[in-house]
Design a protein around this motif. Structure first.
Motif, PDB file in Angstrom:
ATOM      1  N   ILE A 186       0.894  -1.168   0.000  1.00 13.59           N
ATOM      2  CA  ILE A 186       0.000   0.000   0.000  1.00 13.59           C
ATOM      3  C   ILE A 186       0.924   1.208   0.000  1.00 13.59           C
ATOM      4  CG2 ILE A 186      -1.821   1.281   1.186  1.00 13.59           C
ATOM      5  CD1 ILE A 186      -2.624  -1.280   2.627  1.00 13.59           C
ATOM      6  N   ARG A 193      -2.313   4.487  -1.659  1.00 16.91           N
ATOM      7  CA  ARG A 193      -2.775   3.876  -2.915  1.00 16.91           C
ATOM      8  C   ARG A 193      -2.627   2.369  -2.831  1.00 16.91           C
ATOM      9  NH1 ARG A 193       0.963   6.037  -7.250  1.00 16.91           N
ATOM     10  NH2 ARG A 193      -0.535   5.280  -8.773  1.00 16.91           N
ATOM     11  N   MET A 194      -3.702   1.666  -3.191  1.00 16.95           N
ATOM     12  CA  MET A 194      -3.681   0.198  -3.200  1.00 16.95           C
ATOM     13  C   MET A 194      -3.882  -0.297  -4.619  1.00 16.95           C
ATOM     14  SD  MET A 194      -5.901  -1.077   0.014  1.00 16.95           S
ATOM     15  CE  MET A 194      -5.577  -2.826  -0.183  1.00 16.95           C
ATOM     16  N   ARG A 313     -15.076   3.749   8.927  1.00 21.71           N
ATOM     17  CA  ARG A 313     -15.572   3.868   7.544  1.00 21.71           C
ATOM     18  C   ARG A 313     -17.064   4.195   7.533  1.00 21.71           C
ATOM     19  NH1 ARG A 313     -12.561   2.128   3.192  1.00 21.71           N
ATOM     20  NH2 ARG A 313     -10.533   1.251   3.697  1.00 21.71           N
ATOM     21  N   ALA A 324     -13.636   9.667  -0.835  1.00 23.55           N
ATOM     22  CA  ALA A 324     -13.335   8.231  -0.759  1.00 23.55           C
ATOM     23  C   ALA A 324     -12.476   7.964   0.466  1.00 23.55           C
ATOM     24  CB  ALA A 324     -12.582   7.792  -2.011  1.00 23.55           C
ATOM     25  N   ARG A 326      -9.465   5.426   1.362  1.00 18.70           N
ATOM     26  CA  ARG A 326      -8.571   4.444   0.754  1.00 18.70           C
ATOM     27  C   ARG A 326      -7.760   3.724   1.814  1.00 18.70           C
ATOM     28  NH1 ARG A 326      -7.115   8.735  -3.755  1.00 18.70           N
ATOM     29  NH2 ARG A 326      -5.012   8.835  -2.905  1.00 18.70           N
ATOM     30  N   GLY A 327      -7.218   2.550   1.444  1.00 16.88           N
ATOM     31  CA  GLY A 327      -6.318   1.850   2.342  1.00 16.88           C
ATOM     32  C   GLY A 327      -6.986   0.721   3.077  1.00 16.88           C
ATOM     33  N   GLU A 335      -9.917  10.880   1.304  1.00 18.94           N
ATOM     34  CA  GLU A 335      -9.796  11.778   0.153  1.00 18.94           C
ATOM     35  C   GLU A 335     -10.908  12.821   0.154  1.00 18.94           C
ATOM     36  OE1 GLU A 335      -9.697   9.695  -3.575  1.00 18.94           O
ATOM     37  OE2 GLU A 335      -9.886  11.579  -4.684  1.00 18.94           O
ATOM     38  N   VAL A 362      -5.472  14.219   0.250  1.00 22.21           N
ATOM     39  CA  VAL A 362      -5.635  13.045   1.118  1.00 22.21           C
ATOM     40  C   VAL A 362      -5.114  13.314   2.530  1.00 22.21           C
ATOM     41  CG1 VAL A 362      -4.925  10.633   1.486  1.00 22.21           C
ATOM     42  CG2 VAL A 362      -5.602  11.402  -0.798  1.00 22.21           C
ATOM     43  N   ARG A 364      -4.134  11.569   5.962  1.00 19.42           N
ATOM     44  CA  ARG A 364      -3.669  10.210   6.228  1.00 19.42           C
ATOM     45  C   ARG A 364      -3.785   9.885   7.720  1.00 19.42           C
ATOM     46  NH1 ARG A 364       2.177   8.153   4.966  1.00 19.42           N
ATOM     47  NH2 ARG A 364       2.635  10.346   5.333  1.00 19.42           N
TER      48      ARG A 364
END
Ligand SMILES: Cc1ncc(COP(=O)(O)O)c(C=O)c1O
Length: 389
Positions: A186, A193-194, A313, A324, A326-327, A335, A362, A364
């Motif tokens: 990742i 990014r995956m 989530r 979005a 991500r991860g 995002e 993004v 983190r």
């Protein structure tokens, strides 16, 4: 009297962009500052505080080791090193049977690439655009993210860049001069990014076909962060296990330590004196490694990561401005449509520490693995207020 901030700024090279706080004490997911404030730490000191700040089991192990023997080199055997190596191998995918200890993530990657070259007799290494692997010569030359390679000039020759997630771009670079394909499974710094699980499977097949060593840089994803011990072997990896995993960051809960986990096929090529470092495998770091792994196990942190990730989530769906998430697990990129710098700053003003990335949109999160649902709620409520104000 000068403040802590003034003193550091006067006497330290200004190589880091800092938050204007002085961390004094930590407990779990909380950081207490020198002026008596309390911050929710969703950045984990850059993914290092996996077990949380000052986990009592880790602190006790470090304290006991410090009173017994701080350090002796690899020229002697040690109970602390034996226990750490055995424990680390025991939680790793079955094919990874041996550990090599060093002191940091960049060093783990340097040693991994060296082992790949030694075991194949080839020189080139393929890495990916957006990947980050560290700042020493070989690792920075493998880092095709932003300006890092520029900083590391002159670069080590033989580094090639493929497109993350695009197997054809990897295939077109892979010939009989390639020793290794190395990736962050990742890509964290690039903005979390995956790739699709099939990409990891295709990489494995390509490596097997062409006799190339597959290296997962799990400096961030390793030791529980994704809700599994490692990304390697997980469903997100389509069960793929690489030939080498590199680790650092959370491995010692804050005591500097790095490691490579390797297969028998790789380790059979490594002879006495091929690798080495004075501090690698030192007793204090080894006590921290064993205790870190025990704490994650004892407190069932892997299960906690999965449960709390799901809650986070779910709660983030309430925020319209979130484009979005991500991860995986506790390596998450939230995002937004616009630059997140004002949100990052507003959260800090509300005493919540988060991270940014090289993707300006993004935010983190790299929190300790013990973060709970009510702490997530504090964050989401603050984020909601910021987004609607
Ligand atoms: C994926 C990855 N690899 C390697 C490194 C380098 O680790 P270290 O700073 O311990 O040398 C980092 C550091 O951020 C990282 O995120």
């Amino acid at each position: 009297m000068k403040s802590i901030v003034e003193t550091e700024d006067q006497f330290q090279l200004a190589t880091y962009k800092k938050m204007p706080i002085a961390a004094e004490r930590g407990e779990g997911v909380w950081i207490y500052t020198s002026d008596g404030e309390k911050y929710l730490d969703l950045y984990g000191g850059h993914a290092v505080a996996g077990t949380g700040h000052c986990h009592p089991h880790v602190v006790q192990a470090i304290r006991e080791q410090a009173e017994t023997l701080l350090f002796y080199s690899n020229l002697v055997y040690s109970d602390a090193r034996a226990r750490a190596a055995e424990k680390l191998v025991s939680v790793a995918p079955d094919a990874l049977t041996k550990a090599f200890f060093c002191n940091s993530g960049t060093e783990a990657n340097e040693n991994a690439m060296r082992m790949a070259r030694m075991s194949t007799g080839r020189e080139k290494v393929i890495t990916f655009s957006g990947g980050f692997h560290g700042r020493t010569a070989d690792a920075i030359s493998a880092t095709f993210l932003g300006k890092y390679r520029e900083i590391g000039k002159p670069n080590v020759p033989g580094h090639l860049a493929a497109e993350f997630g695009d197997i054809e771009s990897v295939r077109s670079l892979t010939d009989d001069s390639v020793a290794a394909i190395m990736l962050e499974p990742i890509q964290s710094m690039a903005g979390v990014r995956m790739a699709a699980p099939g990409f990891y499977r295709e990489l494995r097949e390509l490596c097997d076909e062409r006799g190339v060593v597959l290296i997962y840089d799990e400096v961030q994803t390793g030791v529980g962060r994704t809700g599994e011990w490692f990304f390697a072997g997980s469903a997100a990896s389509d069960g793929v296990v690489p030939d080498i995993i590199t680790l650092a960051k959370a491995l010692g809960s804050g005591v500097p330590v790095g490691a490579c986990l390797v297969t028998e096929a790789v380790s059979s090529h490594i002879k006495e004196n091929d690798l080495g470092t004075t501090f690698g495998g030192g007793m204090l770091a080894m006590a921290a490694v064993a205790a870190t792994l025990e704490a994650i196990q004892n407190d069932q942190m892997l299960a906690n990561v999965k449960t709390v990730e799901a809650h986070l989530r779910e709660r983030l769906r309430e925020i319209e401005q979130v484009v979005a998430v991500r991860g995986l697990g506790f390596l998450l990129g939230i995002e937004f449509a616009d630059n997140v710098a004002p949100i990052h700053k507003a959260l800090l003003d509300r005493k919540i520490i988060t991270g940014t990335s090289s993707d300006a949109k993004v935010l983190r999160l790299l929190p300790p693995l013990c973060l709970n649902a009510s702490e997530v709620d504090l964050f989401v409520t603050a984020l909601e207020e910021i987004c609607t104000s």
